[in-house]
Design a protein around this motif. Structure first.
Motif: not given
Length: 124
Positions: A8-13, A21-37
């Protein structure tokens, strides 16, 4: 071992640094708290990285006007069966991190980018 990680992170950089840094893992990135839930309700994550302030100021702990990482922390606290094994609180907002720490006392408080460079991800 490839981990399933929610970020859960809103800053594109910062999102870009997580990808690098975590390219070997499966990442799901969102900038919306309700989507994270919603994601936590439907998927199993090994690790979660939670930011607090998302896209500007917030209204209150419930985040009614603009949900924050605290809303996600409260949801995880109330839904322990859906909780990732490791949770990192990486927000710059000291009060926000304090609030999230109160409801997730086992979460690791670590500033960005130390939250991904200092800790080795090893889940049982």
């Amino acid at each position: 071992m490839k981990l399933n990680i929610l970020i859960l992170e809103d800053d594109p950089s910062r999102q870009s640094i997580f990808h690098k840094k975590l390219k070997e893992h499966r990442l799901t990135i969102t900038n919306v708290a309700l989507e994270a839930i919603a994601l936590l309700q439907t998927e199993t994550f090994d690790v979660a990285y939670l930011d607090h302030d998302l896209n500007g100021p917030f209204s209150d702990i419930t985040g009614v006007d603009n949900p924050t990482g605290a809303a996600v922390a409260h949801w995880i606290s109330n839904n322990k069966d859906s909780s990732p094994e490791a949770i990192f609180l990486h927000a710059h907002d000291g009060a926000g991190v304090e609030d999230m720490s109160r409801v997730l006392p086992n979460a690791i408080r670590a500033p960005f980018p130390e939250c991904i460079t200092k800790y080795k991800l090893k889940i049982k």
